[in-house]
Every structure is written in C-alpha cells, then in structure tokens.
Design an enzyme around this catalytic site. Structure first.
Site, PDB file in Angstrom:
ATOM      1  N   GLN A  30      -1.323  -5.835   4.022  1.00  0.00           N
ATOM      2  CA  GLN A  30      -0.337  -6.012   2.908  1.00  0.00           C
ATOM      3  C   GLN A  30       1.316  -5.915   3.409  1.00  0.00           C
ATOM      4  O   GLN A  30       1.984  -6.652   3.251  1.00  0.00           O
ATOM      5  CB  GLN A  30      -0.231  -5.279   1.650  1.00  0.00           C
ATOM      6  CG  GLN A  30      -1.700  -5.590   0.783  1.00  0.00           C
ATOM      7  CD  GLN A  30      -2.106  -6.731   0.619  1.00  0.00           C
ATOM      8  OE1 GLN A  30      -1.311  -7.443   0.308  1.00  0.00           O
ATOM      9  NE2 GLN A  30      -3.302  -6.966   0.758  1.00  0.00           N
ATOM     10  N   ARG A  56      -5.642 -10.053  -5.422  1.00  0.00           N
ATOM     11  CA  ARG A  56      -4.629  -9.025  -5.221  1.00  0.00           C
ATOM     12  C   ARG A  56      -3.833  -8.488  -6.345  1.00  0.00           C
ATOM     13  O   ARG A  56      -3.879  -7.109  -6.477  1.00  0.00           O
ATOM     14  CB  ARG A  56      -3.913  -9.520  -4.161  1.00  0.00           C
ATOM     15  CG  ARG A  56      -4.403  -9.621  -2.878  1.00  0.00           C
ATOM     16  CD  ARG A  56      -3.724  -9.948  -1.490  1.00  0.00           C
ATOM     17  NE  ARG A  56      -4.733  -9.940  -0.386  1.00  0.00           N
ATOM     18  CZ  ARG A  56      -4.433 -10.459   0.695  1.00  0.00           C
ATOM     19  NH1 ARG A  56      -3.219 -11.084   0.983  1.00  0.00           N
ATOM     20  NH2 ARG A  56      -5.343 -10.333   1.798  1.00  0.00           N
ATOM     21  N   HIS A 101      -9.480  -2.432  -0.140  1.00  0.00           N
ATOM     22  CA  HIS A 101     -10.194  -3.791  -0.376  1.00  0.00           C
ATOM     23  C   HIS A 101      -8.949  -4.794  -0.809  1.00  0.00           C
ATOM     24  O   HIS A 101      -7.934  -4.395  -0.736  1.00  0.00           O
ATOM     25  CB  HIS A 101     -11.498  -3.608  -1.154  1.00  0.00           C
ATOM     26  CG  HIS A 101     -11.036  -3.457  -2.505  1.00  0.00           C
ATOM     27  ND1 HIS A 101     -11.813  -3.988  -3.654  1.00  0.00           N
ATOM     28  CD2 HIS A 101      -9.879  -2.883  -3.351  1.00  0.00           C
ATOM     29  CE1 HIS A 101     -11.321  -3.509  -4.817  1.00  0.00           C
ATOM     30  NE2 HIS A 101     -10.075  -3.018  -4.596  1.00  0.00           N
ATOM     31  N   GLU A 102      -9.439  -6.008  -0.525  1.00  0.00           N
ATOM     32  CA  GLU A 102      -8.672  -7.074  -0.721  1.00  0.00           C
ATOM     33  C   GLU A 102      -7.304  -7.026   0.295  1.00  0.00           C
ATOM     34  O   GLU A 102      -6.192  -7.549  -0.238  1.00  0.00           O
ATOM     35  CB  GLU A 102      -7.980  -7.137  -2.170  1.00  0.00           C
ATOM     36  CG  GLU A 102      -9.158  -7.644  -2.982  1.00  0.00           C
ATOM     37  CD  GLU A 102      -9.621  -9.078  -2.851  1.00  0.00           C
ATOM     38  OE1 GLU A 102      -8.951  -9.774  -2.302  1.00  0.00           O
ATOM     39  OE2 GLU A 102     -10.762  -9.240  -3.408  1.00  0.00           O
ATOM     40  N   GLY A 103      -7.540  -6.537   1.485  1.00  0.00           N
ATOM     41  CA  GLY A 103      -6.457  -6.504   2.569  1.00  0.00           C
ATOM     42  C   GLY A 103      -5.963  -4.912   2.356  1.00  0.00           C
ATOM     43  O   GLY A 103      -5.309  -4.802   1.423  1.00  0.00           O
TER      44      GLY A 103
END
Ligand SMILES: Cc1cc2nc3c(=O)[nH]c(=O)nc-3n(C[C@H](O)[C@H](O)[C@H](O)COP(=O)(O)OP(=O)(O)OC[C@H]3O[C@@H](n4cnc5c(N)ncnc54)[C@H](O)[C@@H]3O)c2cc1C
Length: 605
Positions: free
Chosen positions: A456, A306, A449-451
């Site tokens: 978040q 992240r 992406h990545e949450g």
C-alpha cells in the site's frame, strides 16, 4: 442499541447525519425512494441481525475451526443459519441497482450497516462480503448473460463468491502468476494451476461457489499485461441454471490461521483431473470482458475490497474499544494517586489517568478510522451520483488517492487499539475468557491481505501521489486546506487545531516534492511505509478536525448528548496532542532522504 458493545449507534448517526449529511443524497434521482427514516431503519436492522445472529457464535467459530475430512469441509451450523438470515435482509444488494434486486442505498450508509456485521463476527461476515465484491465486479465487467447466470443467485444468497489472485509463488507480485487458461472451440477456457490463500474457497454453506480467477491465456504478453479474468464455478450449470457436473476445482487443504478462523482459507487446484467435466480434465472457465484486462478488472474489486479491509479493521478496533470501556468501568483496582488511605474503597480502573489514556487512544483511532471509511463511502456516492461531471471526477480522484490510506491506517491503528484493549483488561485480556484477544488475532490479518502494508505504501508514494502529474495529491491537500480555512473562521479551539493541521499539510507537499525530486526512484521509495504512516496520521487529524467542526455546529445540547459531544472534543484534542506530533520526526526522516535501509547489507542480518 446505545449500550451495544459492537458499535455506537449514536456515533454512526453523528457521522452519517450530523457530519456527512447523507439525507441530502435523497435529493438525487438514484436515492429518491429513500429518506432519513429508511436509512435509519436499515441501520437498525443491520445492528439487530448482527447482534442476534452473528455475535453469538463469534467465539465458537474461532474455537471450532472449519474442518476437512478429505471429502467435505464442515463449518458450524450457526454460520449457515446466520448467513441465511443475512440473505433474507437483502443487504448483500444494498448498493446495487433495483434492476438486479438492489436497494440503491448510498455507499456511506451501506458501509455503516456492514460495519455492524464486521464488529459482531468478522469471519462469518467475510462470506457475504467476498460474494459482494465478486458480484460487483461482474456487474461492472460481466456480460448481461454472466450477470444473469451468476450475480442473481449470489444476490439471493444461493451462490457465494471468491477472488482467486494469489498463488504459492505469487502474492504481492501478481505479475508472476502462472495459472493457465487454454481457449476451447466452444468459446470457454480450461484452467490449470494452483491458487493459494483463497478465502471461502470451499465450504458447505452455499449451493455453489463462483470463483473469479486470474490466469494467463497462452501467447499473451508477459507480466501484468497478460493476465485475464475468468469465472470458474465449483459446480457447472445446466439448462435453466440447474446445478450440473462438478467442475475440476479441488481443495488441496485448509490453512490454519491466527485469526479469522471461521472463514475457510484454502489451497485450490484447478484442472488437476480429479473431476472430468464433460469427459475431460481441466477446470471450465468463462472469460470476463476482453482478454488481458484481468488485473485492471480485478482492481475494481480490489479497491472496494481494500476499503472493506479498512472497514473490518475499524469495526474490530471499535468493538474492542467499547468492550474495554465496559471492563474499565466495572473493574475495581487501586485508589487515586492522591489517596493514601488503604481502607478507602477501590476505584474502577477507568478512574486512573493511564487507563483513560488507553481508552482515549483507542477512541481516537477507531472513531477517526470510522470517519475515514464513511467519508470514502460518501466519495463513492459522489463519484456515482454527483450532478456535475467535474464533481464526479474529483470524487474518483480523491478516492483513488485515499484508498491505500483507508486500507492501511485502520489496519495498523485499529490493531493497535485492540492491543490497548487487551492492556486495559490486564491479565484477563490475555486469556480466552474475554473477547479482546480474538479481536486482536482477527485484526492481525488486515495489514497482510489485499496488498500488504508495504505494498500500500508503494502504491501511495510510487503511484498515487504522482498520477496525473500529482493532481490527486494536490486535490487531497486542497480539500484538507478547505477544512483548515473553515476551522480558522470558526475560531476558538478549532482554529488552534487548524494551525497545526495546516502546518502538517504543508510538510506533505514539501516532503513529496523532495522525495520525487531526488531523481532516484529507489531512494524515493525506500521509506514509503514511513510516508504512508505520516500522511495517514495527517488524514486522520483532518477527520478529527472535521468532526470537531460538526460538533461545534450542534451547539451545546443538554442530556446524554452533552457527554457524547464532549467525548468527541476530547478525542480530537487527544489526537492533535498525542498523535499528530508523531509525524514531525517521520517527515524529518523523509526530508533527509535517509538511506539506512538501502545501505543495509543482507549479510549484516
Ligand atoms: C487469511 C488470508 C486470506 C487471504 N485471502 C485471499 C483471497 O481470498 N484471495 C487471494 O487471492 N489472496 C488472498 N490472500 C493472500 C494475500 O493477499 C497475500 O498473502 C498477500 O498479498 C501477500 O502475499 P504473500 O503472502 O505471498 O507475501 P509476500 O508477497 O511474499 O510478502 C512478504 C513480505 O514482503 C513484502 N514485500 C513483497 N514484495 C515487496 C516489494 N516489492 N517491496 C517491498 N516489500 C515487499 C511484503 O510487504 C511482506 O511484508 C489471503 C491471505 C491470508 C493470510
């Protein structure tokens, strides 16, 4: 390197040395072999390799996407060539222990090195950075044998890594993954399932691909508590690590994306039976650590990933900013507003106040974001090496709280910087003749992406600010207030900005209490994204006040540095005058416990 349009070497030196004082880290045993000179040498190497090997094929790799003919995936030859040079630099193992071939560089310095590659060619850089995350996860949770078998060839650049979390029906909600891992008598597992969106999931760039896969062992608990982590290589290994039979992992197809086109993105089937390793279908997998710990282990990599996403977003914003400055300096158009003489020569657009506004906005976003990313790197170094345990714990807590902001703020605002970079280029910015449209397309992935941005926000407001009875948030506010106090003492402009930052910090404290004090979690989280954005802006204002204090500590040098430092002051002013005030209405909305989104019925759309 000062004239590079990738990143500013002077800014990196300012942030790392004049502000974060990374040289002092060499007093600690882990970094004792290093010096300011070795840090600078590795930064120069990164800048050179990025400019010479990564930047030149950035547009070609975007224009000629990887292709799949049903048998093989093909990528541009320049990608493999660049990655071979990258492997030769040893940078993949920059922060790793010497015992596994690492350089033991501080994370702050390594993040600055990696930013050069992300600015030059984010798609090619994605392959080693995915591999790095994979290797770091195995170093933290794998057995000695797994490290020896899989991490070593990754560090040498022979094997690449992936992370396989998402499935077609399970993206944000990993609790709903269905990939199965059946235990076998020999201690291995056979995996069956489908993974979606897997970056670097298939290519012709390495001897082998090491997939780290989340899957369920039958009989385990439902939800996230029943997820385990497996190593599933594309090619199984024989004695002595020699490449053996193909594992039962097959590429179903490539996804065709808006940006990041040079990075393959794949739909993978595990255990479909196309390959029959050792005579049977099923993808052979090796459990990492204990069963049902997969998500916690993966979070190790996800937190790192992240911050890496925030860094990529920052680097893309930064290069777009520098390219738009260069363009604005040489594009003649129009005359000053006060000049009525049509025969007077035109001025370059940088002379127009509105263009300078767009450049200042970009500067304040990208340099503010870079400061946050390197600050997070410095916190990682504190977490790992601070002499006192209490300091290590504080660094860990603060980093945990800052991670969703370090991921999301650059992904939103450095994308906005790319948007402004296009605007500065006018119609030319909308064509493929200039780089800035590609930077925007590449950067558009980062809030997804990545949450996602929304995930978040839930992480920050729903989990991070309440964890340990609010200790993380308390620590953040206390740390910002310490800067405010220093700025008060410094007097002058810093003291004036400190007053505004102090007021914004107080609002975070009040609004957070109000949201969680309402006793209705759904209402508290309904505007989580607004909260993330407001707190993010306060954090970046803090980064700017910190930078202003570092500028003031340098005095008033002559020469080119005078302009550099004046530019820093002006960007700090810009952020406090144009950006920080945006948070007022956001905090008002949050404070009012607004129900607009909750009360909106689906049928009204
Ligand atoms: C180019 C690319 C590369 C990727 N690489 C990888 C990779 O290497 N490995 C991997 O495992 N995955 C990868 N992903 C997957 C990525 O992490 C997911 O796309 C992301 O997590 C979102 O999942 P989704 O696409 O299913 O969207 P969804 O989860 O369906 O979300 C759609 C929208 O709904 C919102 N939403 C969903 N749930 C909630 C909720 N509970 N509350 C509020 N809002 C919500 C989201 O914020 C989003 O705006 C990649 C994706 C892309 C596009």
């Amino acid at each position: 390197m000062s004239s590079s349009t990738l990143l500013s070497r002077r800014d990196l030196a300012f942030l790392l040395h004049d502000w974060l004082d990374v040289g002092r880290l060499t007093e600690r045993p882990r970094y004792a072999e290093h010096s300011r000179e070795t840090f600078d040498a590795v930064l120069d190497l990164a800048a050179q390799v990025a400019a010479e090997r990564f930047a030149p094929h950035n547009r070609a790799a975007d224009a000629t996407e990887p292709s799949f003919d049903g048998q093989r995936v093909r990528t541009l030859p320049q990608v493999k060539a660049a990655l071979e040079v990258f492997a030769g630099t040893g940078l993949l193992a920059a922060t790793m222990d010497e015992s596994v071939g690492g350089m033991q560089l501080p994370h702050a310095v390594a993040a600055a090195c990696f930013a050069w590659f992300q600015a030059a060619n984010v798609a090619t850089a994605a392959y080693p950075f995915l591999t790095l995350g994979n290797a770091n996860l195995l170093l933290a949770h794998g057995s000695a044998e797994q490290i020896d078998t899989w991490v070593r060839p990754m560090v040498e650049g022979r094997f690449f890594g992936t992370m396989c979390l998402s499935e077609p029906q399970a993206g944000s909600s990993l609790a709903d993954i269905t990939t199965r891992a059946e235990p076998q008598d020999d201690g291995t597992y056979r995996l069956v399932g489908t993974k979606m969106w897997i970056s670097g999931g298939e290519h012709d760039l390495a001897e082998n691909i090491v997939h780290l896969v989340l899957a369920r062992i039958p009989g385990g608990p439902p939800g996230v508590k029943g997820i385990s982590l497996f190593i599933v290589p594309k090619v199984l290994l024989g004695a002595g690590g020699a490449l053996g039979p193909r594992n039962d992992v097959v590429l179903v197809g490539l996804n065709h994306k808006l940006g990041y086109r040079g990075t393959t993105n794949t739909l993978l089937n595990f255990g479909e039976g196309v390959h029959r390793p050792y005579g049977r279908p099923g993808a052979v997998g090796y459990l990492v650590g204990e069963p049902h710990q997969g998500l916690a282990q993966m979070f190790h990599m996800m937190n790192e990933a992240r911050i890496g996403v925030g860094a990529a977003a920052t680097a893309l914003g930064y290069t777009g900013y520098l390219k738009s400055v260069a363009y604005a300096r040489q594009r003649p158009q129009g005359r000053p507003a006060a000049d009525k003489d049509p025969t007077a020569p035109q001025v370059p657009i940088v002379a127009h106040a509105d263009v300078r506004r767009m450049l200042l906005a970009q500067k304040s976003y990208v340099e503010g974001a870079l400061a946050l990313i390197l600050y997070c790197g410095r916190l990682l170094d504190e977490e790992k090496t601070a002499p006192a345990e209490a300091d290590r714990g504080r660094a860990h807590l603060l980093l945990d709280l800052l991670t969703p902001i370090a991921k999301s703020w650059p992904s939103q605002w450095c994308l906005a910087a790319n948007d402004l970079a296009i605007q500065v280029h006018g119609g030319y910015g909308y064509t493929r003749d200039y780089d800035v449209e590609q930077h925007w397309r590449d950067n558009r992935l980062n809030p997804i992406h990545e949450g996602t941005h929304g995930i978040q926000a839930l992480d920050l407001l729903g989990r991070k600010v309440t964890m340990r009875d609010g200790a993380g948030l308390e620590l953040l506010l206390e740390t910002i207030r310490a800067t405010v106090t220093r700025a008060w003492k410094a007097e002058g402009e810093a003291a004036e900005l400190a007053g505004r930052l102090g007021a914004a910090v107080d609002r975070i404290a009040v609004v957070t209490r109000r949201l969680h004090g309402a006793g209705d979690p759904e209402l508290a989280l309904a505007n989580a994204s607004v909260y993330l954005e407001a707190v993010g802006h306060v954090v970046i204002a803090w980064m700017w006040l910190e930078q202003l204090l570092a500028v003031e500590a340098l005095g008033s040098p002559d020469g080119p540095d005078a302009d550099f430092l004046a530019g820093k002051r002006q960007a700090a002013r810009y952020f406090f005058r144009y950006e920080l005030p945006r948070t007022g209405p956001q905090f008002d909305l949050l404070d009012s416990l607004d129900r607009t989104t909750l009360d909106t019925r689906e049928s009204w759309f």
